[in-house]
Design an enzyme around this catalytic site. Structure first.
Site, PDB file in Angstrom:
ATOM      1  N   PHE A 160       0.871  -1.203   0.048  1.00 23.72           N
ATOM      2  CA  PHE A 160       0.117   0.209   0.034  1.00 23.72           C
ATOM      3  C   PHE A 160       0.999   1.284   0.124  1.00 23.72           C
ATOM      4  CE2 PHE A 160      -2.340  -3.251   2.559  1.00 23.72           C
ATOM      5  CZ  PHE A 160      -3.619  -3.235   1.886  1.00 23.72           C
ATOM      6  N   ASP A 161       0.468   2.444  -0.661  1.00 23.16           N
ATOM      7  CA  ASP A 161       1.026   3.717  -0.532  1.00 23.16           C
ATOM      8  C   ASP A 161       0.357   3.863   0.671  1.00 23.16           C
ATOM      9  OD1 ASP A 161       2.033   6.160  -0.958  1.00 23.16           O
ATOM     10  OD2 ASP A 161       0.380   6.854  -1.958  1.00 23.16           O
ATOM     11  N   GLY A 162       0.855   5.146   1.176  1.00 22.26           N
ATOM     12  CA  GLY A 162       0.434   5.694   2.480  1.00 22.26           C
ATOM     13  C   GLY A 162      -0.639   6.713   2.293  1.00 22.26           C
ATOM     14  N   PHE A 273      -1.400  -0.835  -4.349  1.00 24.04           N
ATOM     15  CA  PHE A 273      -2.377   0.084  -4.491  1.00 24.04           C
ATOM     16  C   PHE A 273      -1.565   1.653  -4.326  1.00 24.04           C
ATOM     17  CE2 PHE A 273      -4.639  -3.428  -2.620  1.00 24.04           C
ATOM     18  CZ  PHE A 273      -5.980  -3.530  -3.363  1.00 24.04           C
ATOM     19  N   ASP A 275      -2.387   6.010  -4.960  1.00 26.67           N
ATOM     20  CA  ASP A 275      -3.172   7.033  -5.587  1.00 26.67           C
ATOM     21  C   ASP A 275      -2.707   7.983  -6.830  1.00 26.67           C
ATOM     22  OD1 ASP A 275      -2.571  10.416  -4.114  1.00 26.67           O
ATOM     23  OD2 ASP A 275      -1.352   8.287  -3.653  1.00 26.67           O
TER      24      ASP A 275
END
Length: 307
Positions: A160-162, A273, A275
């Site tokens: 995951f991105d943060g 994932f 954004d």
């Protein structure tokens, strides 16, 4: 007693994210719904090839070996008869998927609430944006992504991105508006103040609950990673936020703007994932990737596209 999915990790997935329906989708996007439906009917007995999210779904379902912990539901704009092909393809590939909702062109994400879904994966950008705007965890898959299929057969790896993914975009707003130095100062000053949850927090929660159970199941384990452009000292707030949520992750990469692709190649995730499109474009050459169209970076991109 009525059946309930409240204690399950529920993943809703479009048929195009699960299977390779790219040829059929080109007919659908041409605007001839009847031609699309006719093509699917002609191929009802032709099993579809695995799609970009297929390896992840197969591994998640493997967590059900000794108990029903994961529920996968096909959630699709396809018509119900085309849904026959999706289900028959599940049987052919030995995927234990029993539930599906087919809306024949209508946006399907409203059904995420009664499904209690922790994630919606779709190749349809409008459906993903609609789901995120309505408060549901969602990501647009890149059908042309590479996959790590066949690697780490007994471990599910998710990265995951943060900011704007696991966390809110509040810090990203400051970075975009005021620059790096102000962002670093703000995050250092607020290092003990947890960030607000982002759209994929429910997925991380569900995975962590499963992870603790799966540790007892040697057949399939879960490993998570945070892969972020943050660097020290801004790293501290991210870690302290996870601590406040009482969630542990296995790996954390604070890359300070370095290209994420090579690091993902080493981690070998089943899915990643992010954004920001530029990170997704790098990641999809390595592994299956989902764009979480949330936060200030995507507002800016939408405005630029509209103009």
């Amino acid at each position: 007693m009525p059946v309930s999915l409240t204690d399950k990790l529920v993943v809703a997935i479009s048929s195009r994210a699960l299977f390779d329906f790219e040829e059929e989708n080109r007919v659908f996007e041409a605007g001839d719904l009847r031609a699309y439906e006719a093509l699917q009917r002609e191929r009802l007995k032709v099993p579809a090839r695995p799609g970009v999210a297929f390896p992840l779904i197969r591994k998640l379902l493997a967590l059900n070996t000794d108990a029903h912990r994961v529920e996968v539901v096909i959630l699709s704009r396809s018509d119900p008869i085309s849904g026959l092909r999706a289900f028959s393809s599940c049987r052919e590939h030995q995927l234990e998927i029993q539930r599906g909702v087919f809306t024949r062109g209508r946006p399907p994400y409203g059904y995420l609430k009664p499904l209690n879904a922790s994630l919606f994966l779709s190749a349809n950008q409008d459906d993903v944006r609609g789901a995120l705007d309505a408060g549901f965890p969602a990501a647009r898959v890149f059908p042309e992504s590479a996959t790590m299929a066949g690697r780490n057969a007994h471990e599910i790896r998710i990265a995951f991105d943060g900011d704007a993914v696991l966390f809110s975009d509040e810090a990203e707003v400051i970075f975009q508006r005021d620059g790096l130095e102000t962002f670093i100062s703000h995050e250092r000053d607020n290092r003990e103040l947890p960030l607000a949850p982002g759209p994929l927090r429910p997925l991380l929660d569900a995975l962590y609950r499963l992870q603790k159970l799966a540790d007892r199941n040697a057949q399939m384990r879960i490993r998570t990673a945070l892969v972020t452009a943050r660097s020290a000292p801004a790293h501290e707030r991210a870690i302290r936020t996870l601590m406040a949520w009482d969630i542990e992750i296995d790996e954390a990469m604070f890359l300070g703007g370095l290209d994420k692709g090579p690091f993902l190649r080493e981690f070998e995730p089943d899915f990643f994932f992010d954004d920001q499109i530029r990170h997704c474009e790098s990641a999809r050459t390595v592994t299956a990737t989902g764009h979480v169209a949330n936060g200030v970076a995507n507002v800016a991109n939408s405005a630029a596209h509209a103009s």
